[in-house]
Design a protein around this motif. Structure first.
Motif, PDB file in Angstrom:
ATOM      1  N   UNK A 144       0.794  -1.211   0.000  1.00 48.45           N
ATOM      2  CA  UNK A 144       0.000   0.000   0.000  1.00 48.45           C
ATOM      3  C   UNK A 144       0.832   1.269   0.000  1.00 48.45           C
ATOM      4  N   UNK A 145       0.115   2.379  -0.014  1.00 50.40           N
ATOM      5  CA  UNK A 145       0.736   3.703   0.039  1.00 50.40           C
ATOM      6  C   UNK A 145       0.103   4.478   1.186  1.00 50.40           C
ATOM      7  N   UNK A 146       0.937   4.980   2.073  1.00 51.76           N
ATOM      8  CA  UNK A 146       0.484   5.824   3.174  1.00 51.76           C
ATOM      9  C   UNK A 146       0.885   7.265   2.875  1.00 51.76           C
ATOM     10  N   UNK A 147      -0.097   8.160   2.878  1.00 50.27           N
ATOM     11  CA  UNK A 147       0.155   9.566   2.565  1.00 50.27           C
ATOM     12  C   UNK A 147      -0.187  10.393   3.794  1.00 50.27           C
ATOM     13  N   UNK A 148       0.827  10.970   4.419  1.00 49.47           N
ATOM     14  CA  UNK A 148       0.628  11.791   5.609  1.00 49.47           C
ATOM     15  C   UNK A 148       0.955  13.240   5.282  1.00 49.47           C
TER      16      UNK A 148
ATOM     17  N   UNK B  73      -4.611   7.843   3.961  1.00 49.01           N
ATOM     18  CA  UNK B  73      -4.158   9.228   4.106  1.00 49.01           C
ATOM     19  C   UNK B  73      -4.533   9.717   5.491  1.00 49.01           C
ATOM     20  N   UNK B  74      -3.793  10.681   5.968  1.00 48.90           N
ATOM     21  CA  UNK B  74      -4.085  11.195   7.296  1.00 48.90           C
ATOM     22  C   UNK B  74      -3.276  12.416   7.632  1.00 48.90           C
TER      23      UNK B  74
ATOM     24  N   UNK C 234       4.825   1.687   0.901  1.00 47.27           N
ATOM     25  CA  UNK C 234       5.470   2.982   0.750  1.00 47.27           C
ATOM     26  C   UNK C 234       4.792   4.012   1.647  1.00 47.27           C
ATOM     27  N   UNK C 235       5.578   4.958   2.110  1.00 47.17           N
ATOM     28  CA  UNK C 235       5.059   6.050   2.927  1.00 47.17           C
ATOM     29  C   UNK C 235       5.596   7.364   2.379  1.00 47.17           C
ATOM     30  N   UNK C 236       4.708   8.309   2.140  1.00 48.88           N
ATOM     31  CA  UNK C 236       5.135   9.603   1.605  1.00 48.88           C
ATOM     32  C   UNK C 236       4.597  10.724   2.483  1.00 48.88           C
ATOM     33  N   UNK C 237       5.329  11.815   2.488  1.00 49.68           N
ATOM     34  CA  UNK C 237       4.935  12.997   3.251  1.00 49.68           C
ATOM     35  C   UNK C 237       4.632  14.130   2.274  1.00 49.68           C
TER      36      UNK C 237
END
Length: 334
Positions: A31-35, A177-178, A195-198
């Motif tokens: 997955x992709x985490x978008x913070x 997202x959060x 993956x994690x993106x800021x």
């Protein structure tokens, strides 16, 4: 029907867009985490992703998007078994969703009117072979998080209740997202994101002006705007499909595998998921760029996205996770 904002027209946020494109090339990345702060295009990007993704071949009436008649679950009563091309599903999981709505439950209407025990599929069935999107994922209730962890690990949804015993495939890319100010994500779920993106609001005036200009054109000169950016999205979709084919023959030297391992050991990431994600993501990026083999430059480009959320907390190091990854990348891949 209102059209969503085109993926290619999103200004900036290159790391977020790259992560979503790479998971479209190889869903096995995870997955992709978008913070990031509110108003930085997180939800817009996910909505736009649905329109960008290549279509899938599936049985027309199947509730789990089965690719062939042989894959239709035994419990599914499917009348139309024609193979059709349909959009890749992108399903929203609302914060207030009940467990029954997520995993599925007894079809009450059929039970009352016909006296039959039948299964009513949930959101996980609809998301199979597609994307499951959770806005404000850090506010998700713990029991729903536990459900997602089980399904994400097995790729199968199992429902045992009201005399029903149901299984069906549930393989999806999790996109969350959060806003970090509203709470942290449970470590068990955090590790499930490949993956994690800021993301952050741009400080460059010209960039902000371009955001305003494109949004204004989308709302007030819609037809012309969509005509241009639909062509851009079509070109990007073609690149994704070409990259999927290239990925099948992508070469990876042992030196690259050693680089992946050394990066993770130096950073102190737990387990081997970091190395595996690094490798798959670098291969997808190489395929997207039309390369024949993975290089150190590909690793440099995706290291932060693949590793920043896998670091142990170091009370003696006040640098952020992105800075720590960047520092180690410069040391190991000098």
């Amino acid at each position: 029907m209102t059209r969503v904002f085109p993926f290619s027209a999103i200004v900036g946020q290159d790391e977020m867009k790259q992560a979503m494109v790479l998971t479209a090339i190889d869903p096995g990345i995870g997955g992709v985490l978008v913070f990031g702060d509110r108003g930085t295009g997180k939800s817009t990007a996910v909505r736009a992703l649905a329109a960008l993704l290549p279509s899938i071949d599936a049985v027309a009436g199947c509730p789990v998007n089965a690719a062939s008649e042989a894959e239709i679950p035994d419990w599914a009563q499917v009348e139309d078994r024609t193979i059709v091309s349909k959009p890749t599903p992108v399903i929203d999981l609302p914060l207030g969703a009940t467990e029954d709505r997520v995993v599925g439950a007894l079809d009450i209407e059929r039970a009352l009117t016909r006296g039959e025990k039948a299964f009513e599929p949930g959101l996980l069935a609809r998301a199979n072979r597609g994307y499951l999107y959770i806005d404000e994922v850090n506010l998700l209730e713990d029991h729903i998080v536990d459900l997602l962890l089980d399904v994400a690990q097995s790729g199968e949804n199992v429902v045992e209740r009201e005399g029903l015993s149901i299984r069906h495939p549930a393989r999806f890319v999790l996109v969350g997202s959060g806003n970090p100010e509203e709470g942290e994500l449970r470590p068990q779920l955090l590790d499930r994101f490949g993956l994690s993106v800021e993301v952050a609001s741009p400080n460059d005036i010209d960039l902000r002006v371009e955001v305003i200009r494109r949004r204004d054109a989308f709302e007030n000169d819609h037809a012309t705007f969509m005509q241009h950016w639909d062509a851009e999205d079509s070109a990007l979709r073609a690149r994704i499909l070409a990259a999927r084919e290239t990925l099948k023959t992508m070469k990876t030297d042992d030196a690259v595998l050693r680089d992946c391992a050394e990066l993770c050991v130096t950073l102190g990431s737990d387990g081997l998921r970091g190395e595996l994600t690094l490798l798959r993501t670098a291969r997808a990026l190489a395929a997207f760029e039309g390369a024949n083999a993975v290089t150190r430059q590909h690793l440099r480009s995706i290291a932060a996205s693949a590793l920043r959320h896998r670091l142990r907390r170091d009370p003696l190091d006040e640098a952020g996770s992105t800075t720590r990854v960047t520092r180690v990348v410069e040391e190991v891949l000098a």
